[in-house]
Design a protein around this motif. Sequence first.
Motif, PDB file in Angstrom:
ATOM      1  N   ASN A   1      12.229 -13.932   1.224  1.00 54.43           N
ATOM      2  CA  ASN A   1      11.877 -12.504   1.441  1.00 54.43           C
ATOM      3  C   ASN A   1      11.060 -12.359   2.722  1.00 54.43           C
ATOM      4  OD1 ASN A   1      11.098 -11.403  -1.988  1.00 54.43           O
ATOM      5  ND2 ASN A   1      12.924 -12.278  -1.105  1.00 54.43           N
ATOM      6  N   ILE A   2      10.125 -13.300   2.905  1.00 56.44           N
ATOM      7  CA  ILE A   2       9.256 -13.212   4.083  1.00 56.44           C
ATOM      8  C   ILE A   2      10.067 -13.542   5.344  1.00 56.44           C
ATOM      9  CG2 ILE A   2       7.211 -14.186   5.218  1.00 56.44           C
ATOM     10  CD1 ILE A   2       6.075 -14.629   2.340  1.00 56.44           C
ATOM     11  N   ALA A   3      10.908 -14.575   5.237  1.00 56.36           N
ATOM     12  CA  ALA A   3      11.705 -14.976   6.406  1.00 56.36           C
ATOM     13  C   ALA A   3      12.652 -13.872   6.852  1.00 56.36           C
ATOM     14  CB  ALA A   3      12.488 -16.249   6.099  1.00 56.36           C
ATOM     15  N   THR A   4      13.026 -12.969   5.929  1.00 56.40           N
ATOM     16  CA  THR A   4      13.922 -11.870   6.319  1.00 56.40           C
ATOM     17  C   THR A   4      13.205 -10.524   6.295  1.00 56.40           C
ATOM     18  OG1 THR A   4      14.659 -11.732   4.014  1.00 56.40           O
ATOM     19  CG2 THR A   4      16.051 -12.978   5.520  1.00 56.40           C
ATOM     20  N   ASN A   5      11.905 -10.533   6.037  1.00 52.93           N
ATOM     21  CA  ASN A   5      11.127  -9.287   5.917  1.00 52.93           C
ATOM     22  C   ASN A   5      11.858  -8.294   5.007  1.00 52.93           C
ATOM     23  OD1 ASN A   5       9.106  -7.389   6.309  1.00 52.93           O
ATOM     24  ND2 ASN A   5      10.023  -6.596   8.182  1.00 52.93           N
ATOM     25  N   ALA A   6      12.110  -8.725   3.775  1.00 53.06           N
ATOM     26  CA  ALA A   6      12.937  -7.926   2.865  1.00 53.06           C
ATOM     27  C   ALA A   6      12.351  -6.530   2.650  1.00 53.06           C
ATOM     28  CB  ALA A   6      13.062  -8.661   1.528  1.00 53.06           C
ATOM     29  N   GLY A   7      13.240  -5.567   2.438  1.00 51.93           N
ATOM     30  CA  GLY A   7      12.824  -4.168   2.242  1.00 51.93           C
ATOM     31  C   GLY A   7      13.019  -3.753   0.799  1.00 51.93           C
ATOM     32  N   GLY A   8      14.118  -3.058   0.518  1.00 50.94           N
ATOM     33  CA  GLY A   8      14.433  -2.676  -0.858  1.00 50.94           C
ATOM     34  C   GLY A   8      14.186  -1.210  -1.140  1.00 50.94           C
ATOM     35  N   ILE A   9      13.879  -0.930  -2.399  1.00 54.96           N
ATOM     36  CA  ILE A   9      13.947   0.463  -2.885  1.00 54.96           C
ATOM     37  C   ILE A   9      12.608   1.215  -2.855  1.00 54.96           C
ATOM     38  CG2 ILE A   9      15.975   0.105  -4.334  1.00 54.96           C
ATOM     39  CD1 ILE A   9      14.155  -0.396  -6.704  1.00 54.96           C
ATOM     40  N   LYS A  10      11.514   0.537  -2.505  1.00 54.62           N
ATOM     41  CA  LYS A  10      10.216   1.224  -2.542  1.00 54.62           C
ATOM     42  C   LYS A  10       9.570   1.338  -1.158  1.00 54.62           C
ATOM     43  CE  LYS A  10      10.105   1.785  -7.007  1.00 54.62           C
ATOM     44  NZ  LYS A  10       9.434   1.287  -8.155  1.00 54.62           N
ATOM     45  N   VAL A  11      10.387   1.158  -0.125  1.00 55.61           N
ATOM     46  CA  VAL A  11       9.828   1.100   1.237  1.00 55.61           C
ATOM     47  C   VAL A  11       9.186   2.430   1.651  1.00 55.61           C
ATOM     48  CG1 VAL A  11      10.432   0.752   3.676  1.00 55.61           C
ATOM     49  CG2 VAL A  11      11.313  -0.802   1.937  1.00 55.61           C
ATOM     50  N   VAL A  12       9.726   3.555   1.183  1.00 55.56           N
ATOM     51  CA  VAL A  12       9.135   4.854   1.585  1.00 55.56           C
ATOM     52  C   VAL A  12       7.657   4.933   1.228  1.00 55.56           C
ATOM     53  CG1 VAL A  12      10.963   6.574   1.796  1.00 55.56           C
ATOM     54  CG2 VAL A  12      10.248   5.882  -0.454  1.00 55.56           C
ATOM     55  N   LYS A  13       7.278   4.320   0.126  1.00 57.18           N
ATOM     56  CA  LYS A  13       5.857   4.388  -0.257  1.00 57.18           C
ATOM     57  C   LYS A  13       5.092   3.120   0.149  1.00 57.18           C
ATOM     58  CE  LYS A  13       2.904   4.987  -4.303  1.00 57.18           C
ATOM     59  NZ  LYS A  13       1.975   6.062  -4.138  1.00 57.18           N
ATOM     60  N   TYR A  14       5.720   1.954  -0.034  1.00 64.49           N
ATOM     61  CA  TYR A  14       4.962   0.711   0.093  1.00 64.49           C
ATOM     62  C   TYR A  14       5.278  -0.128   1.340  1.00 64.49           C
ATOM     63  CZ  TYR A  14       3.571   1.570  -4.753  1.00 64.49           C
ATOM     64  OH  TYR A  14       3.043   2.118  -5.907  1.00 64.49           O
ATOM     65  N   GLY A  15       6.319   0.254   2.068  1.00 62.00           N
ATOM     66  CA  GLY A  15       6.658  -0.517   3.260  1.00 62.00           C
ATOM     67  C   GLY A  15       7.433  -1.788   2.924  1.00 62.00           C
ATOM     68  N   MET A  16       7.673  -2.597   3.961  1.00 64.11           N
ATOM     69  CA  MET A  16       8.486  -3.815   3.834  1.00 64.11           C
ATOM     70  C   MET A  16       7.590  -4.982   3.401  1.00 64.11           C
ATOM     71  SD  MET A  16      11.542  -2.796   5.354  1.00 64.11           S
ATOM     72  CE  MET A  16      12.365  -4.078   6.289  1.00 64.11           C
TER      73      MET A  16
END
Length: 463
Positions: A144-159
């Motif tokens: 996750n860190i190596a790809t700076n994973a995003g996902g479904i909560k980025v609008v509030k919590y960021g990557m």
Amino acid sequence: MLPQRVIEQLIDIVGESRLLFEADDLQRFGVDRTTLWQAAPCAVVLPGTVEEVQSIVRLANQCNLAIVPSGGRTGLSGGAVAKDGELVVALDRINQVIDFNPMDRSVTVGAGMITGHLQQFAEEQGLFYPVDFAASGSSQIGGNIATNAGGIKVVKYGMTRNWVAGLKVVNGAGDIIELNKGLAKNNTGYDLRHLFIGSEGTLGLICEATIQLARAPLESSVMVMGVENFAEIVDVLTCFSRDLDLSAFEFFSQQALDKVISHRGHTEPFKTETAFYALLEFEHSSPDILDKAMALFEHCVDVGWVVDGVISQSQSQAKNLWKLREDISGTLWQWQPYKNDISVRISRMADFLEDVDQLVMEQYPDFEVIWYGHIGDGNLHLNILKPEAFSVDQFHSKCVNVSEEIGQLLAKYEGSVSAEHGVGLLKKDYLHYSRSAVEMDMMRSIKRAFDPNYIMNPGKLFD
Ligand code: MLT
Ligand code: ZN
């Protein structure tokens, strides 16, 4: 083939049972979720400590052996593919909670920890790890860190980047380096931690991470709304995000919904069929929040953007509504989709959507195109499904041509050719649409500084 002498040295480092050569293991550890490349690593090694990782990297430098770091292999861009006889270094065994500090609200974990286990650990402490996506049950924190994973909560919590307070890494030269040591404030020059985040294994191996945890979220509601016009999804987003602190704003097309319903047995959110669906989530942060949300919904209906909608009445209904979005990716795998993962700034989204829709209609008249994504943070997933009559190669070469045009459009809109999946092998040819020649030169210089012999995940990100 690894020379016998190297095999013996690797066995000295990790023990015989942690060096794998069986065809099944090479296959399993040699690819991620992409289907374009064949796994062909020379071996898989499973170190149990950071010092063992260091010894492996030093040995690889001595014998000029390329390394592919391996996490949960849930990547979608070929970043963890070992197709050229590389040594796969899998972090699975370095997966423990090393330290938990309630005062700092931080936890230090091995990079091989499964994302879902970290989420569960945080919950047990009354806290929250907010990075979440469909693959959290098998992806690993290091990946996750190596790809700076995003996902479904980025609008509030960021990557993922927002939650990494410190890293212990082994760089390509074989040094163990501690980056930032969990500090909240640390203005002591270049923050090398951030270079490792999103580096896709090209600078070294992430072995341990200190993760900042959030406060537990409040109860939340999920709303799904039917929208007929692509561009009006942005109107709905603007309307809701002006007045509500959203924790998610996703969208998917009717075709995506049809596939999830017929292959997963889920039920439709409501009876009216519309071309697109917006799914949003908000926490119950004030007593009048539900009334506010309903008033916004009614406004969206009155002005004609939204045709129908539903709001969850229980946590289990909220979960089921989420499944309509979260199960799309897994459902589509059977069509070996070509995946675009693109982004533009929210303010440019409406115009971009119109242009990209036009381009896709012209370029893919005979292919099934499935839209979904995290529109709340400007991220679209555009999946082209492989028709049965096409071979993988024929299909790929057609998609590659269209990707050039999408790349040009993204350059015009100053967008990104990889919003959250990473570049890997799949998108390196399009990187120049999002990064200038000067930036790419600088990235190459940075790689040289961390990985002088070019052994770390060569050929990924750029050549
Ligand atoms: C998603 O948003 O579902 C993930 O990024 C996976 C995917 O795009 O297939
Ligand atoms: Zn996504």
